[in-house]
Design an enzyme around this catalytic site. Structure first.
Site, PDB file in Angstrom:
ATOM      1  N   ASN A   1      -8.988  -7.242   9.045  1.00  0.00           N
ATOM      2  CA  ASN A   1      -9.029  -7.825   7.707  1.00  0.00           C
ATOM      3  C   ASN A   1      -9.289  -9.334   7.690  1.00  0.00           C
ATOM      4  O   ASN A   1      -9.224  -9.958   6.632  1.00  0.00           O
ATOM      5  CB  ASN A   1      -7.724  -7.520   6.961  1.00  0.00           C
ATOM      6  CG  ASN A   1      -7.497  -6.031   6.777  1.00  0.00           C
ATOM      7  OD1 ASN A   1      -6.477  -5.496   7.184  1.00  0.00           O
ATOM      8  ND2 ASN A   1      -8.460  -5.341   6.189  1.00  0.00           N
TER       9      ASN A   1
ATOM     10  N   ARG B   1      -0.669 -11.395   1.850  1.00  0.00           N
ATOM     11  CA  ARG B   1      -1.587 -11.520   2.979  1.00  0.00           C
ATOM     12  C   ARG B   1      -2.502 -12.750   2.883  1.00  0.00           C
ATOM     13  O   ARG B   1      -3.156 -13.109   3.854  1.00  0.00           O
ATOM     14  CB  ARG B   1      -2.415 -10.234   3.141  1.00  0.00           C
ATOM     15  CG  ARG B   1      -1.555  -9.038   3.582  1.00  0.00           C
ATOM     16  CD  ARG B   1      -2.360  -7.980   4.299  1.00  0.00           C
ATOM     17  NE  ARG B   1      -2.876  -8.426   5.575  1.00  0.00           N
ATOM     18  CZ  ARG B   1      -3.707  -7.719   6.336  1.00  0.00           C
ATOM     19  NH1 ARG B   1      -4.126  -6.539   5.938  1.00  0.00           N
ATOM     20  NH2 ARG B   1      -4.135  -8.181   7.491  1.00  0.00           N
TER      21      ARG B   1
ATOM     22  N   ARG C   1      -9.010  -2.831  -2.529  1.00  0.00           N
ATOM     23  CA  ARG C   1      -8.729  -4.138  -1.941  1.00  0.00           C
ATOM     24  C   ARG C   1      -9.897  -5.113  -2.062  1.00  0.00           C
ATOM     25  O   ARG C   1      -9.704  -6.317  -1.932  1.00  0.00           O
ATOM     26  CB  ARG C   1      -8.370  -3.970  -0.468  1.00  0.00           C
ATOM     27  CG  ARG C   1      -7.053  -3.263  -0.233  1.00  0.00           C
ATOM     28  CD  ARG C   1      -5.887  -4.053  -0.840  1.00  0.00           C
ATOM     29  NE  ARG C   1      -4.622  -3.503  -0.451  1.00  0.00           N
ATOM     30  CZ  ARG C   1      -3.990  -3.788   0.685  1.00  0.00           C
ATOM     31  NH1 ARG C   1      -4.518  -4.615   1.549  1.00  0.00           N
ATOM     32  NH2 ARG C   1      -2.832  -3.238   0.959  1.00  0.00           N
TER      33      ARG C   1
ATOM     34  N   ASN D   1       0.861  -1.191   0.000  1.00  0.00           N
ATOM     35  CA  ASN D   1       0.000   0.000   0.000  1.00  0.00           C
ATOM     36  C   ASN D   1       0.893   1.234   0.000  1.00  0.00           C
ATOM     37  O   ASN D   1       2.118   1.130   0.179  1.00  0.00           O
ATOM     38  CB  ASN D   1      -1.001  -0.026   1.167  1.00  0.00           C
ATOM     39  CG  ASN D   1      -0.340   0.107   2.525  1.00  0.00           C
ATOM     40  OD1 ASN D   1       0.462   1.012   2.763  1.00  0.00           O
ATOM     41  ND2 ASN D   1      -0.664  -0.793   3.441  1.00  0.00           N
TER      42      ASN D   1
ATOM     43  N   HIS E   1      -8.557   1.172   2.225  1.00  0.00           N
ATOM     44  CA  HIS E   1      -9.605   0.381   2.889  1.00  0.00           C
ATOM     45  C   HIS E   1     -10.662   1.367   3.388  1.00  0.00           C
ATOM     46  O   HIS E   1     -10.315   2.472   3.822  1.00  0.00           O
ATOM     47  CB  HIS E   1      -9.048  -0.346   4.136  1.00  0.00           C
ATOM     48  CG  HIS E   1      -8.394  -1.660   3.863  1.00  0.00           C
ATOM     49  ND1 HIS E   1      -7.240  -2.050   4.524  1.00  0.00           N
ATOM     50  CD2 HIS E   1      -8.740  -2.697   3.056  1.00  0.00           C
ATOM     51  CE1 HIS E   1      -6.900  -3.264   4.108  1.00  0.00           C
ATOM     52  NE2 HIS E   1      -7.796  -3.671   3.227  1.00  0.00           N
TER      53      HIS E   1
ATOM     54  N   CYS F   1      -7.764  -0.978  12.484  1.00  0.00           N
ATOM     55  CA  CYS F   1      -7.220  -2.119  11.738  1.00  0.00           C
ATOM     56  C   CYS F   1      -6.743  -3.217  12.684  1.00  0.00           C
ATOM     57  O   CYS F   1      -6.685  -4.381  12.305  1.00  0.00           O
ATOM     58  CB  CYS F   1      -6.024  -1.687  10.897  1.00  0.00           C
ATOM     59  SG  CYS F   1      -6.372  -0.375   9.753  1.00  0.00           S
TER      60      CYS F   1
ATOM     61  N   ASP G   1     -12.103   1.454   6.168  1.00  0.00           N
ATOM     62  CA  ASP G   1     -11.904   1.862   7.571  1.00  0.00           C
ATOM     63  C   ASP G   1     -10.779   2.887   7.744  1.00  0.00           C
ATOM     64  O   ASP G   1     -10.512   3.343   8.847  1.00  0.00           O
ATOM     65  CB  ASP G   1     -11.708   0.642   8.485  1.00  0.00           C
ATOM     66  CG  ASP G   1     -10.379  -0.077   8.275  1.00  0.00           C
ATOM     67  OD1 ASP G   1      -9.572   0.346   7.422  1.00  0.00           O
ATOM     68  OD2 ASP G   1     -10.143  -1.079   8.983  1.00  0.00           O
TER      69      ASP G   1
HETATM   70  N1  ARG Z   1      -0.202  -3.555   5.655  1.00  0.00           N
HETATM   71  C1  ARG Z   1      -1.581  -3.926   5.709  1.00  0.00           C
HETATM   72  C2  ARG Z   1      -2.123  -4.075   4.305  1.00  0.00           C
HETATM   73  O1  ARG Z   1      -1.734  -3.315   3.457  1.00  0.00           O
HETATM   74  C3  ARG Z   1      -2.367  -2.926   6.508  1.00  0.00           C
HETATM   75  C4  ARG Z   1      -3.797  -3.294   6.712  1.00  0.00           C
HETATM   76  C5  ARG Z   1      -4.598  -2.247   7.420  1.00  0.00           C
HETATM   77  N2  ARG Z   1      -5.868  -2.717   7.739  1.00  0.00           N
HETATM   78  C6  ARG Z   1      -7.010  -2.031   7.622  1.00  0.00           C
HETATM   79  N3  ARG Z   1      -8.102  -2.580   8.054  1.00  0.00           N
HETATM   80  N4  ARG Z   1      -7.063  -0.845   7.037  1.00  0.00           N
HETATM   81  O2  ARG Z   1      -2.935  -4.915   4.015  1.00  0.00           O
END
Ligand code: ARG
Length: 279
Positions: free
Chosen positions: A82, A102, A149, A32, A178, A271, A180
């Site tokens: 997530n 992930r 995403r 990201n 995201h 998160c 959130d």
């Molecule tokens: N490094 C993680 C990703 O890019 C961060 C996730 C953050 N989570 C969130 N719910 N915004 O997936």
């Protein structure tokens, strides 16, 4: 005569939070706009910040927190928001992560929820969905982000599965990848949000459905929207005095927690916690 509450009536009650202590947290890939291999988190400080968040939630807010152990090969597993989207009656829509980095988390979350007696719903293949990072149950609706995403096909799946209407919101800026990160449901029809993270039509949809508190670009960049709401308590990243003011004015008790080491990976308070619903 007593009637069973409908999915709609039950949909928003948060009973517990799921968190994951950062025993293997690290930044070893860039998926990201916030992540830079040249600026990795200080692990000791990250641990301290996570503990402060955990203690604020358990001791000051009084929120019950469940824990899942971090897998050594899953440095971002700390971001439990997530894992998937919990639904009433111990159901979970398991995430299908966009990035292979992930996807390794999926079996761990799947296993944890099954061991707790959840029914797991799987999305169709090739349909990305990143759980509560991109979807919230609010007042008989699902509000969901897409494009960065989560794919729009996941929205159709959620609506078919639950029978609930889905408000689909397009995210247009890579820094707010995201839902959130830029949209904070505060209970009932009140939300705080960062308008510039959305396309014009999503902004209109948000304004039509909610009472809104707009968040400034400065505070949005500090992850102001990425806060945990539990009853009338809000636990938010430190350094967002304007949103704090608006929340206190409306009667919320606000707690601030420094989140610098998680913001380096593109996440903050929300998160790091997944809302689990009352049975
Ligand atoms: N490094 C993680 C990703 O890019 C961060 C996730 C953050 N989570 C969130 N719910 N915004 O997936």
């Amino acid at each position: 005569m007593q009637t069973t509450p409908t999915m709609e009536q039950r949909a928003t009650r948060v009973a517990e939070l799921l968190m994951c202590a950062p025993s293997a947290y690290d930044l070893v890939y860039e998926i990201n706009a916030w992540m830079h291999l040249s600026d990795r988190p200080d692990k000791q400080l990250a641990w301290k910040q996570w503990e402060q968040l955990y203690h604020t939630l358990t001791e000051q807010v009084g929120a019950p927190v469940r824990l899942i152990e971090q897998a050594s090969e899953a440095p971002d597993m700390v971001f439990t928001a997530n894992a998937g989207l919990p639904l009433p009656d111990k159901q979970l829509v398991l995430s299908r992560f966009r990035h292979p980095e992930r996807q390794v988390e999926e079996p761990y979350f799947d296993h944890w929820f099954r061991s707790q007696g959840y029914t797991i719903h799987l999305l169709p293949p090739d349909c990305a969905f990143e759980g509560e990072g991109d979807a919230f149950l609010i007042d008989g609706m699902i509000v969901a982000g897409y494009l960065k995403r989560t794919d729009i096909c996941a929205h159709r799946y959620l609506s078919q599965l639950t029978g609930l209407p889905v408000l689909s919101l397009e995210l247009v800026d890579d820094r707010w990848y995201h839902l959130d990160t830029c949209f904070l449901p505060l209970g009932g029809r009140l939300v705080a949000y960062y308008p510039e993270a959305f396309d014009w039509y999503a902004r209109r949809v948000i304004e039509q459905h909610f009472e809104t508190i707009p968040v400034s670009p400065e505070e949005a960049l500090k992850f102001a929207c990425n806060a945990i709401v539990f009853n009338t308590a809000v636990v938010m990243p430190a350094g967002c005095p304007i949103l704090r003011f608006h929340l206190e004015e409306r009667g919320y008790t606000v707690y601030e927690v420094p989140m610098s080491e998680f913001i380096k990976s593109g996440g903050a308070c929300k998160c790091l916690a997944l809302y689990l619903l009352q049975e």
